[in-house]
Write a protein that holds these residues in place. Sequence first.
Motif, PDB file in Angstrom:
ATOM      1  N   LEU A  30       0.737  -1.205  -0.042  1.00 53.39           N
ATOM      2  CA  LEU A  30       0.175  -0.007  -0.205  1.00 53.39           C
ATOM      3  C   LEU A  30       0.989   1.323   0.103  1.00 53.39           C
ATOM      4  O   LEU A  30       0.834   2.165  -0.648  1.00 53.39           O
ATOM      5  CB  LEU A  30      -0.856   0.074   1.282  1.00 53.39           C
ATOM      6  N   LYS A  53      -3.570 -12.545   6.168  1.00 50.60           N
ATOM      7  CA  LYS A  53      -4.895 -12.954   6.786  1.00 50.60           C
ATOM      8  C   LYS A  53      -5.367 -14.328   6.372  1.00 50.60           C
ATOM      9  O   LYS A  53      -5.974 -15.313   7.074  1.00 50.60           O
ATOM     10  CB  LYS A  53      -6.155 -11.862   6.598  1.00 50.60           C
ATOM     11  N   TYR A  64     -14.612  -8.519  11.505  1.00 51.26           N
ATOM     12  CA  TYR A  64     -15.245  -7.570  12.200  1.00 51.26           C
ATOM     13  C   TYR A  64     -16.598  -7.092  12.147  1.00 51.26           C
ATOM     14  O   TYR A  64     -17.226  -7.509  11.252  1.00 51.26           O
ATOM     15  CB  TYR A  64     -14.413  -6.216  11.838  1.00 51.26           C
TER      16      TYR A  64
HETATM   17  C1  LIG Z   1      -7.558  -3.728   5.014  1.00 55.53           C
HETATM   18  C2  LIG Z   1      -6.102  -4.054   5.333  1.00 55.53           C
HETATM   19  N1  LIG Z   1      -5.104  -3.825   4.350  1.00 55.53           N
HETATM   20  C3  LIG Z   1      -3.820  -4.074   4.660  1.00 55.53           C
HETATM   21  C4  LIG Z   1      -3.435  -4.726   6.114  1.00 55.53           C
HETATM   22  C5  LIG Z   1      -2.117  -5.014   6.430  1.00 55.53           C
HETATM   23  O1  LIG Z   1      -1.843  -6.195   5.986  1.00 55.53           O
HETATM   24  P1  LIG Z   1      -0.220  -6.670   6.305  1.00 55.53           P
HETATM   25  O2  LIG Z   1      -0.252  -7.493   7.596  1.00 55.53           O
HETATM   26  O3  LIG Z   1       0.160  -7.811   5.090  1.00 55.53           O
HETATM   27  O4  LIG Z   1       0.903  -6.005   6.203  1.00 55.53           O
HETATM   28  C6  LIG Z   1      -4.549  -4.742   7.172  1.00 55.53           C
HETATM   29  C7  LIG Z   1      -4.190  -5.337   8.566  1.00 55.53           C
HETATM   30  O5  LIG Z   1      -4.842  -5.057   9.486  1.00 55.53           O
HETATM   31  C8  LIG Z   1      -5.859  -4.631   6.767  1.00 55.53           C
HETATM   32  O6  LIG Z   1      -6.873  -4.730   7.591  1.00 55.53           O
END
Ligand SMILES: Cc1ncc(COP(=O)(O)O)c(C=O)c1O
Length: 372
Positions: free
Chosen positions: A99, A227, A312
């Motif tokens: 991101l 996840k 959630y």
């Molecule tokens: C919507 C979303 N994107 C990205 C992430 C980050 O993921 P990562 O642990 O792979 O960096 C999270 C983590 O909570 C998330 O909820």
Amino acid sequence: MIEKFAHRVEDIEISGIRKAFEALSGEFFNLGLGEPDFDTPAHIKEAAIQALKSGFTSYTFNKGIEELREAISDKFKRDNNFVVSPEEIMVTSGASEALHIAILSVVEKGDEVLMPNPGFVSFAALTKLAEGKPVGVPLSEDFTMSAEAVKEKITNKTKVMIINSPANPTGAVESERNIKALVDIANDHRITIISDEVYEHLIYDDLKHISPARFSDEVITVNAVSKTYAMTGFRLGYLAARDEYVEQMLKIHQYIQACASSISQEAALAAIIGPQECVAEMRSEFKRRRDLAVEALRDMGMEFSTPKGAFYIFPQVKDEKEFVERLRRKKIIVTPGSAFGSLGRNHVRISYATSFEKLKRAFKIMNEVVNF
Ligand SMILES: Cc1ncc(COP(=O)(O)O)c(C=O)c1O
């Protein structure tokens, strides 16, 4: 006077989620965190052990090892219905890094980034770090992001639209029709879509996950094994986009990260090409807990939209500060809704990524707090 710290860091805050986590001590019911409580499946851990044992401990290609990028390319075809070559894939340190570099590569000072409000905390913070302007899109009653609401927020400075389905913190899942409508608007206004799909495999009921990249080339798709395979600590994510995007993002990745962990890349390879039953098992347990949460909150008389995915639930409360504090006194941690944006105010995010038994006990206590 020259200031010591850059505005870009002074203008962002430590995530409200982390704050709650860091305040923990003793025995708590932690319904505040966003990570699966399951152990990483054994065959995935074994792949990491083998990587270590065989000395696979050096830097890899910046983009990631070829076998993994091939596996991810196959995965996009298999799960998401779009074709992307291994060359158009980059392996990153979690979806977080993906991101970050996606936003850094396209957002300039003053550029506007559309994002769901309430939405995942990193979207606004990373936009600010890139000196862009987060523009929250108010969500519909079921927490989906409608094309109409997006249209109202578009200006001549709009550069990026972030889509996150299934969504954190609401559990909303966008329909195929809506994804198509969002893609059309983005294309009409030459807006790049960043699609965060980290919860793609955690969808309940009969809905299907739809990737915007199925309908457009102007999409950076962000995902991770975090996840899906209970691998948050491995820090392994990836992104896919057309060549010209990847070329720019690779430059940032090269300097801020060099490459993702070699050991985690081997583990991710085992996860993606290995048996997928573990994913189905975790999904079915999450669904059981989602159903428990829905029933428990309904019994408490709380208002909420039934989450269709992720882990959630995001009910309304009268006063989030007071509610969070009252629960905290009973040793239950939940996250205040305003941590996810102004329109999250007077909601709380309850994560059901904790054991069924613990959840049951926590909801029993919560019931006493709500109806005291
Ligand atoms: C919507 C979303 N994107 C990205 C992430 C980050 O993921 P990562 O642990 O792979 O960096 C999270 C983590 O909570 C998330 O909820």
